[in-house]
Design a protein around this motif. Structure first.
Motif, PDB file in Angstrom:
ATOM      1  N   VAL A  40       0.866  -1.168   0.000  1.00 28.14           N
ATOM      2  CA  VAL A  40       0.000   0.000   0.000  1.00 28.14           C
ATOM      3  C   VAL A  40       0.907   1.222   0.000  1.00 28.14           C
ATOM      4  N   LEU A  41       0.495   2.261  -0.688  1.00 26.51           N
ATOM      5  CA  LEU A  41       1.284   3.487  -0.750  1.00 26.51           C
ATOM      6  C   LEU A  41       0.859   4.402   0.392  1.00 26.51           C
ATOM      7  N   VAL A  42       1.804   4.740   1.253  1.00 23.94           N
ATOM      8  CA  VAL A  42       1.557   5.648   2.367  1.00 23.94           C
ATOM      9  C   VAL A  42       2.563   6.784   2.278  1.00 23.94           C
ATOM     10  N   GLU A  43       2.338   7.815   3.071  1.00 22.41           N
ATOM     11  CA  GLU A  43       3.285   8.930   3.148  1.00 22.41           C
ATOM     12  C   GLU A  43       3.858   8.935   4.557  1.00 22.41           C
TER      13      GLU A  43
ATOM     14  N   ALA B 145       6.793   9.443   0.000  1.00 20.17           N
ATOM     15  CA  ALA B 145       6.012   8.271  -0.402  1.00 20.17           C
ATOM     16  C   ALA B 145       6.773   7.010  -0.016  1.00 20.17           C
ATOM     17  N   PHE B 146       6.028   6.006   0.462  1.00 19.18           N
ATOM     18  CA  PHE B 146       6.649   4.746   0.886  1.00 19.18           C
ATOM     19  C   PHE B 146       5.686   3.602   0.587  1.00 19.18           C
ATOM     20  N   HIS B 147       6.204   2.532   0.010  1.00 20.39           N
ATOM     21  CA  HIS B 147       5.407   1.336  -0.244  1.00 20.39           C
ATOM     22  C   HIS B 147       5.523   0.414   0.965  1.00 20.39           C
ATOM     23  N   ALA B 148       4.509   0.453   1.811  1.00 18.07           N
ATOM     24  CA  ALA B 148       4.468  -0.412   2.994  1.00 18.07           C
ATOM     25  C   ALA B 148       3.848  -1.742   2.600  1.00 18.07           C
ATOM     26  N   ARG B 149       4.172  -2.761   3.336  1.00 24.45           N
ATOM     27  CA  ARG B 149       3.578  -4.065   3.067  1.00 24.45           C
ATOM     28  C   ARG B 149       2.143  -4.099   3.580  1.00 24.45           C
ATOM     29  N   ALA B 150       1.260  -4.628   2.770  1.00 26.87           N
ATOM     30  CA  ALA B 150      -0.138  -4.780   3.186  1.00 26.87           C
ATOM     31  C   ALA B 150      -0.186  -5.657   4.429  1.00 26.87           C
ATOM     32  N   GLY B 151      -0.933  -5.214   5.431  1.00 25.78           N
ATOM     33  CA  GLY B 151      -1.081  -5.984   6.658  1.00 25.78           C
ATOM     34  C   GLY B 151      -0.052  -5.696   7.732  1.00 25.78           C
TER      35      GLY B 151
ATOM     36  N   ALA C 186      10.919   0.484   8.819  1.00 27.86           N
ATOM     37  CA  ALA C 186      11.429   0.108   7.497  1.00 27.86           C
ATOM     38  C   ALA C 186      11.770   1.329   6.654  1.00 27.86           C
ATOM     39  N   ALA C 187      11.006   2.411   6.842  1.00 25.45           N
ATOM     40  CA  ALA C 187      11.255   3.644   6.093  1.00 25.45           C
ATOM     41  C   ALA C 187      12.405   4.460   6.679  1.00 25.45           C
ATOM     42  N   GLY C 188      12.844   4.108   7.881  1.00 32.02           N
ATOM     43  CA  GLY C 188      13.954   4.822   8.505  1.00 32.02           C
ATOM     44  C   GLY C 188      13.562   6.093   9.230  1.00 32.02           C
ATOM     45  N   MET C 189      12.278   6.244   9.585  1.00 32.78           N
ATOM     46  CA  MET C 189      11.850   7.438  10.332  1.00 32.78           C
ATOM     47  C   MET C 189      12.192   7.227  11.810  1.00 32.78           C
ATOM     48  N   ILE C 190      13.440   7.488  12.116  1.00 35.70           N
ATOM     49  CA  ILE C 190      13.919   7.331  13.487  1.00 35.70           C
ATOM     50  C   ILE C 190      14.600   8.631  13.868  1.00 35.70           C
ATOM     51  N   PRO C 191      14.158   9.310  14.885  1.00 34.56           N
ATOM     52  CA  PRO C 191      13.112   8.911  15.829  1.00 34.56           C
ATOM     53  C   PRO C 191      11.711   9.086  15.240  1.00 34.56           C
ATOM     54  N   SER C 192      10.759   8.390  15.831  1.00 33.63           N
ATOM     55  CA  SER C 192       9.372   8.524  15.392  1.00 33.63           C
ATOM     56  C   SER C 192       8.577   9.437  16.315  1.00 33.63           C
TER      57      SER C 192
ATOM     58  N   GLY D 204      -2.883   5.402   1.242  1.00 28.30           N
ATOM     59  CA  GLY D 204      -3.030   6.847   1.342  1.00 28.30           C
ATOM     60  C   GLY D 204      -2.807   7.432   2.723  1.00 28.30           C
ATOM     61  N   MET D 205      -2.510   6.598   3.711  1.00 26.93           N
ATOM     62  CA  MET D 205      -2.294   7.072   5.081  1.00 26.93           C
ATOM     63  C   MET D 205      -1.118   8.045   5.132  1.00 26.93           C
ATOM     64  N   LYS D 206      -1.263   9.093   5.939  1.00 25.53           N
ATOM     65  CA  LYS D 206      -0.181  10.067   6.145  1.00 25.53           C
ATOM     66  C   LYS D 206       0.317   9.939   7.583  1.00 25.53           C
ATOM     67  N   ILE D 207       1.602   9.596   7.725  1.00 26.56           N
ATOM     68  CA  ILE D 207       2.205   9.327   9.020  1.00 26.56           C
ATOM     69  C   ILE D 207       3.286  10.372   9.284  1.00 26.56           C
ATOM     70  N   LEU D 208       3.196  11.019  10.434  1.00 28.54           N
ATOM     71  CA  LEU D 208       4.189  12.024  10.832  1.00 28.54           C
ATOM     72  C   LEU D 208       4.744  11.674  12.213  1.00 28.54           C
TER      73      LEU D 208
END
Length: 110
Positions: free
Chosen positions: A18-21, A26-32, A41-47, A89-93
């Motif tokens: 699934v494509l999320v932000e 943009a990042f292709h996350a695994r479904a589920g 997995a996207a490297g957003m550290i720290p979150s 389409g989820m947006k994660i910050l």
């Protein structure tokens, strides 16, 4: 430090995405998978950062106990990333400090 070396995904043939932000990218996350797994997995550290000292945090227990995985999802703060599945389409910050209460929430809690 290169975070991509710390969190290498296992191969999973036939897994849809699934494509999320995540933090504006943009990042292709695994479904589920959970938001916390996608964030790592996207490297957003720290979150997130703590409300008092501003120190950096990232997902830790991955089972809903520690609350280190709090992020903002689609404008909603304090979402427990390890307990939330990614959707298209989820947006994660990152969660920065304490969340701000709306006027209605302030009145409800006062």
């Amino acid at each position: 430090m290169q975070h991509d070396l710390m969190f290498k995904r296992l191969e999973n043939e036939g897994c849809g995405t699934v494509l999320v932000e995540i933090d504006g990218a943009a990042f292709h996350a695994r479904a589920g998978e959970t938001v916390a797994a996608a964030v790592l997995a996207a490297g957003m550290i720290p979150s997130r950062t703590t409300p008092l000292s501003g120190s950096s945090r990232a997902p830790y227990c991955m089972m809903g106990v520690c609350f280190e995985c709090l992020v903002e999802v689609d404008g909603v703060p304090n979402v427990q990333g390890c307990m939330t599945l990614v959707v298209e389409g989820m947006k994660i910050l990152p969660q920065t400090g304490a969340r701000h209460l709306s006027m209605a929430e302030q009145e409800m809690y006062s």
